[in-house]
Motif scaffolding. Structure first.
Motif, PDB file in Angstrom:
ATOM      1  N   TRP A 173      -6.535   7.457  -2.513  1.00  0.00           N
ATOM      2  CA  TRP A 173      -5.700   8.004  -1.442  1.00  0.00           C
ATOM      3  C   TRP A 173      -4.952   6.894  -0.718  1.00  0.00           C
ATOM      4  O   TRP A 173      -3.775   7.005  -0.429  1.00  0.00           O
ATOM      5  N   LYS A 174      -5.632   5.785  -0.406  1.00  0.00           N
ATOM      6  CA  LYS A 174      -4.981   4.681   0.313  1.00  0.00           C
ATOM      7  C   LYS A 174      -3.782   4.169  -0.476  1.00  0.00           C
ATOM      8  O   LYS A 174      -2.708   3.949   0.081  1.00  0.00           O
ATOM      9  N   ARG A 175      -3.949   3.973  -1.766  1.00  0.00           N
ATOM     10  CA  ARG A 175      -2.832   3.497  -2.595  1.00  0.00           C
ATOM     11  C   ARG A 175      -1.708   4.523  -2.647  1.00  0.00           C
ATOM     12  O   ARG A 175      -0.531   4.172  -2.617  1.00  0.00           O
ATOM     13  N   HIS A 176      -2.074   5.793  -2.724  1.00  0.00           N
ATOM     14  CA  HIS A 176      -1.071   6.866  -2.770  1.00  0.00           C
ATOM     15  C   HIS A 176      -0.278   6.913  -1.461  1.00  0.00           C
ATOM     16  O   HIS A 176       0.958   6.988  -1.475  1.00  0.00           O
ATOM     17  N   LEU A 177      -0.983   6.860  -0.332  1.00  0.00           N
ATOM     18  CA  LEU A 177      -0.315   6.884   0.969  1.00  0.00           C
ATOM     19  C   LEU A 177       0.566   5.649   1.144  1.00  0.00           C
ATOM     20  O   LEU A 177       1.700   5.747   1.608  1.00  0.00           O
ATOM     21  N   ALA A 178       0.063   4.480   0.770  1.00  0.00           N
ATOM     22  CA  ALA A 178       0.840   3.249   0.900  1.00  0.00           C
ATOM     23  C   ALA A 178       2.130   3.342   0.085  1.00  0.00           C
ATOM     24  O   ALA A 178       3.206   2.940   0.558  1.00  0.00           O
ATOM     25  N   LYS A 179       2.051   3.899  -1.099  1.00  0.00           N
ATOM     26  CA  LYS A 179       3.247   4.056  -1.936  1.00  0.00           C
ATOM     27  C   LYS A 179       4.250   4.999  -1.266  1.00  0.00           C
ATOM     28  O   LYS A 179       5.454   4.723  -1.229  1.00  0.00           O
ATOM     29  N   THR A 180       3.757   6.096  -0.709  1.00  0.00           N
ATOM     30  CA  THR A 180       4.633   7.046  -0.012  1.00  0.00           C
ATOM     31  C   THR A 180       5.315   6.379   1.175  1.00  0.00           C
ATOM     32  O   THR A 180       6.527   6.503   1.358  1.00  0.00           O
ATOM     33  N   LEU A 181       4.541   5.659   1.984  1.00  0.00           N
ATOM     34  CA  LEU A 181       5.112   5.005   3.163  1.00  0.00           C
ATOM     35  C   LEU A 181       6.087   3.894   2.756  1.00  0.00           C
ATOM     36  O   LEU A 181       7.123   3.710   3.407  1.00  0.00           O
ATOM     37  N   CYS A 182       5.792   3.185   1.699  1.00  0.00           N
ATOM     38  CA  CYS A 182       6.721   2.142   1.227  1.00  0.00           C
ATOM     39  C   CYS A 182       8.045   2.754   0.783  1.00  0.00           C
ATOM     40  O   CYS A 182       9.106   2.172   1.019  1.00  0.00           O
ATOM     41  N   HIS A 183       8.003   3.934   0.170  1.00  0.00           N
ATOM     42  CA  HIS A 183       9.238   4.640  -0.200  1.00  0.00           C
ATOM     43  C   HIS A 183      10.041   5.040   1.039  1.00  0.00           C
ATOM     44  O   HIS A 183      11.242   5.266   0.957  1.00  0.00           O
ATOM     45  N   MET A 184       9.353   5.142   2.176  1.00  0.00           N
ATOM     46  CA  MET A 184      10.023   5.472   3.443  1.00  0.00           C
ATOM     47  C   MET A 184      10.386   4.214   4.222  1.00  0.00           C
ATOM     48  O   MET A 184      10.675   4.269   5.403  1.00  0.00           O
ATOM     49  N   SER A 185      10.351   3.053   3.568  1.00  0.00           N
ATOM     50  CA  SER A 185      10.726   1.743   4.129  1.00  0.00           C
ATOM     51  C   SER A 185       9.701   1.159   5.095  1.00  0.00           C
ATOM     52  O   SER A 185      10.048   0.335   5.943  1.00  0.00           O
ATOM     53  N   PHE A 186       8.449   1.560   4.984  1.00  0.00           N
ATOM     54  CA  PHE A 186       7.383   0.923   5.754  1.00  0.00           C
ATOM     55  C   PHE A 186       6.891  -0.293   4.983  1.00  0.00           C
ATOM     56  O   PHE A 186       6.935  -0.323   3.754  1.00  0.00           O
ATOM     57  N   LEU A 187       6.397  -1.270   5.708  1.00  0.00           N
ATOM     58  CA  LEU A 187       5.742  -2.422   5.118  1.00  0.00           C
ATOM     59  C   LEU A 187       4.289  -2.398   5.549  1.00  0.00           C
ATOM     60  O   LEU A 187       3.985  -2.094   6.708  1.00  0.00           O
ATOM     61  N   GLU A 188       3.399  -2.737   4.615  1.00  0.00           N
ATOM     62  CA  GLU A 188       1.984  -2.798   4.969  1.00  0.00           C
ATOM     63  C   GLU A 188       1.680  -4.192   5.500  1.00  0.00           C
ATOM     64  O   GLU A 188       2.111  -5.196   4.921  1.00  0.00           O
ATOM     65  N   ALA A 189       0.937  -4.259   6.601  1.00  0.00           N
ATOM     66  CA  ALA A 189       0.560  -5.546   7.178  1.00  0.00           C
ATOM     67  C   ALA A 189      -0.323  -6.296   6.179  1.00  0.00           C
ATOM     68  O   ALA A 189      -1.274  -5.723   5.645  1.00  0.00           O
ATOM     69  N   PRO A 190      -0.012  -7.550   5.901  1.00  0.00           N
ATOM     70  CA  PRO A 190      -0.763  -8.272   4.876  1.00  0.00           C
ATOM     71  C   PRO A 190      -2.203  -8.575   5.256  1.00  0.00           C
ATOM     72  O   PRO A 190      -3.053  -8.709   4.394  1.00  0.00           O
ATOM     73  N   ASN A 191      -2.500  -8.688   6.548  1.00  0.00           N
ATOM     74  CA  ASN A 191      -3.840  -9.088   6.981  1.00  0.00           C
ATOM     75  C   ASN A 191      -4.653  -7.977   7.620  1.00  0.00           C
ATOM     76  O   ASN A 191      -5.800  -8.201   7.982  1.00  0.00           O
ATOM     77  N   VAL A 192      -4.048  -6.817   7.805  1.00  0.00           N
ATOM     78  CA  VAL A 192      -4.769  -5.703   8.417  1.00  0.00           C
ATOM     79  C   VAL A 192      -4.671  -4.517   7.469  1.00  0.00           C
ATOM     80  O   VAL A 192      -3.599  -3.938   7.307  1.00  0.00           O
TER      81      VAL A 192
END
Length: 189
Positions: A81-100
């Motif tokens: 789920w985490k990977r799926h959500l991260a992919k969805t948010l990245c498609h919406m131009s979000f960046l994941e924090a590298p350290n959190v």
């Protein structure tokens, strides 16, 4: 194998950062809590997995089926789920924090978000948060609650209550937990 199944979750520092962002006076920022219903069922399994089919399927001999989607109870379901959500948010131009783990930022819209499995706490301006809600609602069944002037003075997130008051924002444990603990230890009276 353990690292392949581990899904990092944000510590309380991530939630405190989001609440600090909300409390910082930068205009019309509000908070939104999202709850994705059936989150684990959206992600595809990452390795071959089989399960015994329930007896309601009508066959007397034991049958098994190959899983395509993750299910609650699978060890790697949170990571899927985490990977799926991260992919969805990245498609919406979000960046994941590298350290959190599970903290996301949309720099253009100034949205900050932190997810803990299927619960997401976000801050931003109401129009931008509505954009995020609509985008996620196109893919998932999502329930939301809002916190801010004219929107609501309390939301629940991770079994805590976040309160919006004139004096500021407070965060406390849900009162139901006190009752549960007292009952568990036979101390209701």
């Amino acid at each position: 194998l353990k690292d392949e199944l581990f899904a990092g979750t944000p510590g309380l520092a991530g939630v405190k950062f989001i609440l600090s962002d909300l409390a910082t006076d930068r205009g019309d920022r509000v908070a939104m809590v999202l709850d994705v219903k059936g989150a684990f069922l959206y992600g595809n399994v990452m390795r071959p997995m089989y399960m015994e089919l329930p007896s309601e399927c009508g066959e007397t001999p034991v049958k098994v089926g190959r899983l395509v989607k993750a299910l609650y109870g699978l060890r790697d379901a949170p990571l899927i789920w985490k990977r799926h959500l991260a992919k969805t948010l990245c498609h919406m131009s979000f960046l994941e924090a590298p350290n959190v783990p599970s903290m996301f930022v949309h720099h253009q819209k100034e949205i900050r978000a932190v997810s803990h499995v299927d619960d997401i706490l976000c801050t931003g301006e109401i129009n931008d948060l509505s954009w995020l809600f609509r985008g996620l609602s196109e893919r998932y069944v999502v329930k939301r609650s809002m916190l801010g002037p004219g929107l609501g003075d309390r939301v629940k997130y991770l079994n805590r209550t976040i309160l919006w008051r004139k004096e500021g924002i407070s965060w406390r444990a849900d009162d139901r937990h006190v009752k549960t603990l007292l009952a568990e230890f036979g101390m209701e009276d």
